[in-house]
Design a protein around this motif. Structure first.
Motif, PDB file in Angstrom:
ATOM      1  N   ARG A 127       0.633  -1.244   0.106  1.00 44.70           N
ATOM      2  CA  ARG A 127      -0.079   0.050  -0.150  1.00 44.70           C
ATOM      3  C   ARG A 127       1.025   1.156  -0.049  1.00 44.70           C
ATOM      4  O   ARG A 127       0.515   2.123  -0.765  1.00 44.70           O
ATOM      5  CB  ARG A 127      -0.892   0.102   1.292  1.00 44.70           C
ATOM      6  CG  ARG A 127      -2.221  -0.694   0.790  1.00 44.70           C
ATOM      7  CD  ARG A 127      -3.093  -0.581   2.057  1.00 44.70           C
ATOM      8  NE  ARG A 127      -2.625  -0.757   3.447  1.00 44.70           N
ATOM      9  CZ  ARG A 127      -2.508  -1.965   4.125  1.00 44.70           C
ATOM     10  NH1 ARG A 127      -3.341  -3.264   3.478  1.00 44.70           N
ATOM     11  NH2 ARG A 127      -2.504  -2.084   5.194  1.00 44.70           N
TER      12      ARG A 127
ATOM     13  N   PHE B 250       3.515   1.088  -3.316  1.00 46.03           N
ATOM     14  CA  PHE B 250       3.191   0.743  -4.836  1.00 46.03           C
ATOM     15  C   PHE B 250       1.464   1.146  -4.845  1.00 46.03           C
ATOM     16  O   PHE B 250       0.788   0.459  -5.583  1.00 46.03           O
ATOM     17  CB  PHE B 250       3.281  -0.606  -4.829  1.00 46.03           C
ATOM     18  CG  PHE B 250       4.674  -1.061  -5.039  1.00 46.03           C
ATOM     19  CD1 PHE B 250       5.661  -0.954  -5.861  1.00 46.03           C
ATOM     20  CD2 PHE B 250       5.069  -1.923  -3.741  1.00 46.03           C
ATOM     21  CE1 PHE B 250       7.014  -1.319  -5.955  1.00 46.03           C
ATOM     22  CE2 PHE B 250       6.621  -2.122  -3.763  1.00 46.03           C
ATOM     23  CZ  PHE B 250       7.384  -1.658  -4.743  1.00 46.03           C
ATOM     24  N   SER B 251       1.090   2.043  -4.007  1.00 41.98           N
ATOM     25  CA  SER B 251      -0.261   2.640  -4.012  1.00 41.98           C
ATOM     26  C   SER B 251      -1.198   1.323  -3.935  1.00 41.98           C
ATOM     27  O   SER B 251      -2.308   1.384  -4.610  1.00 41.98           O
ATOM     28  CB  SER B 251      -0.465   3.439  -5.336  1.00 41.98           C
ATOM     29  OG  SER B 251       0.486   4.384  -5.382  1.00 41.98           O
ATOM     30  N   GLY B 252      -0.830   0.314  -3.252  1.00 44.48           N
ATOM     31  CA  GLY B 252      -1.925  -0.796  -3.088  1.00 44.48           C
ATOM     32  C   GLY B 252      -1.992  -1.650  -4.293  1.00 44.48           C
ATOM     33  O   GLY B 252      -2.788  -2.778  -4.169  1.00 44.48           O
ATOM     34  N   SER B 253      -1.040  -1.313  -5.250  1.00 42.46           N
ATOM     35  CA  SER B 253      -1.345  -2.269  -6.312  1.00 42.46           C
ATOM     36  C   SER B 253      -0.325  -3.544  -6.744  1.00 42.46           C
ATOM     37  O   SER B 253       1.037  -3.465  -6.617  1.00 42.46           O
ATOM     38  CB  SER B 253      -0.952  -1.355  -7.776  1.00 42.46           C
ATOM     39  OG  SER B 253      -0.658  -2.104  -8.899  1.00 42.46           O
ATOM     40  N   LEU B 254      -0.681  -4.681  -6.522  1.00 40.56           N
ATOM     41  CA  LEU B 254       0.066  -5.914  -6.585  1.00 40.56           C
ATOM     42  C   LEU B 254       0.969  -5.993  -7.898  1.00 40.56           C
ATOM     43  O   LEU B 254       2.012  -6.122  -8.054  1.00 40.56           O
ATOM     44  CB  LEU B 254      -0.715  -7.119  -6.248  1.00 40.56           C
ATOM     45  CG  LEU B 254      -0.038  -8.413  -5.947  1.00 40.56           C
ATOM     46  CD1 LEU B 254       1.195  -8.408  -5.032  1.00 40.56           C
ATOM     47  CD2 LEU B 254      -0.971  -9.494  -5.878  1.00 40.56           C
ATOM     48  N   PRO B 255       0.219  -5.659  -9.154  1.00 41.39           N
ATOM     49  CA  PRO B 255       0.903  -5.756 -10.121  1.00 41.39           C
ATOM     50  C   PRO B 255       2.153  -4.771 -10.400  1.00 41.39           C
ATOM     51  O   PRO B 255       3.189  -5.219 -10.768  1.00 41.39           O
ATOM     52  CB  PRO B 255       0.026  -5.619 -11.112  1.00 41.39           C
ATOM     53  CG  PRO B 255      -1.285  -5.892 -10.620  1.00 41.39           C
ATOM     54  CD  PRO B 255      -1.131  -5.518  -9.004  1.00 41.39           C
ATOM     55  N   GLU B 256       1.812  -3.504  -9.799  1.00 48.09           N
ATOM     56  CA  GLU B 256       2.881  -2.588  -9.719  1.00 48.09           C
ATOM     57  C   GLU B 256       4.256  -3.225  -8.939  1.00 48.09           C
ATOM     58  O   GLU B 256       5.301  -3.134  -9.090  1.00 48.09           O
ATOM     59  CB  GLU B 256       2.732  -1.458  -8.942  1.00 48.09           C
ATOM     60  CG  GLU B 256       2.161  -0.328 -10.054  1.00 48.09           C
ATOM     61  CD  GLU B 256       2.071   1.111  -9.543  1.00 48.09           C
ATOM     62  OE1 GLU B 256       2.816   1.562  -8.756  1.00 48.09           O
ATOM     63  OE2 GLU B 256       0.931   1.724  -9.723  1.00 48.09           O
TER      64      GLU B 256
END
Length: 120
Positions: free
Chosen positions: A79, A82-88
């Motif tokens: 979070r 990576f703004s909560g982005s698992l792909p990122e």
């Protein structure tokens, strides 16, 4: 939720030993961490405030397992960074590290298993 180094040290003992009398935790903190009784109780109070443990009738009980805590830390890092982005997260990781064929297969298996569980 973040634990300080001292809080984590005491939690490591509690996770390792399981529920125990407060007297036993005092003894173990003294033996392993070279802490006085007052230090142990100060840190224990902080852990109680963070809802990591409870102290009922001088019996210390764990409320969050080590695995639950570690998962919370991992999700928090994703979070935060990576703004909560698992792909990122995955993209950032694989750009820096070369995955082995076994690691790629393991990731594919995880995704496949996840897809199957979503259909159920």
């Amino acid at each position: 939720m973040y634990l300080t180094e001292a809080e984590k040290s005491l939690m490591d003992i509690i996770w390792e030993q399981g529920d125990m009398p407060a007297k036993e935790l005092v003894r173990l903190a003294d033996e392993r961490l070279d802490w006085r009784r007052t230090t142990m109780y100060t840190i224990l109070k902080k852990l109680i405030e963070k809802n990591m443990v409870k102290n009922e009738n001088a019996e210390i009980s764990c409320l969050i397992s080590r695995k639950e805590y570690e998962n919370m830390q991992k999700k928090g890092a994703i979070r935060k960074y990576f703004s909560g982005s698992l792909p990122e997260f995955v993209n950032a990781f694989i750009r820096e590290e070369e995955l082995t064929d076994d690691e790629v297969k393991e990731l594919e298996d995880i995704i496949s298993s996840y897809k199957k569980s979503k259909k159920s």
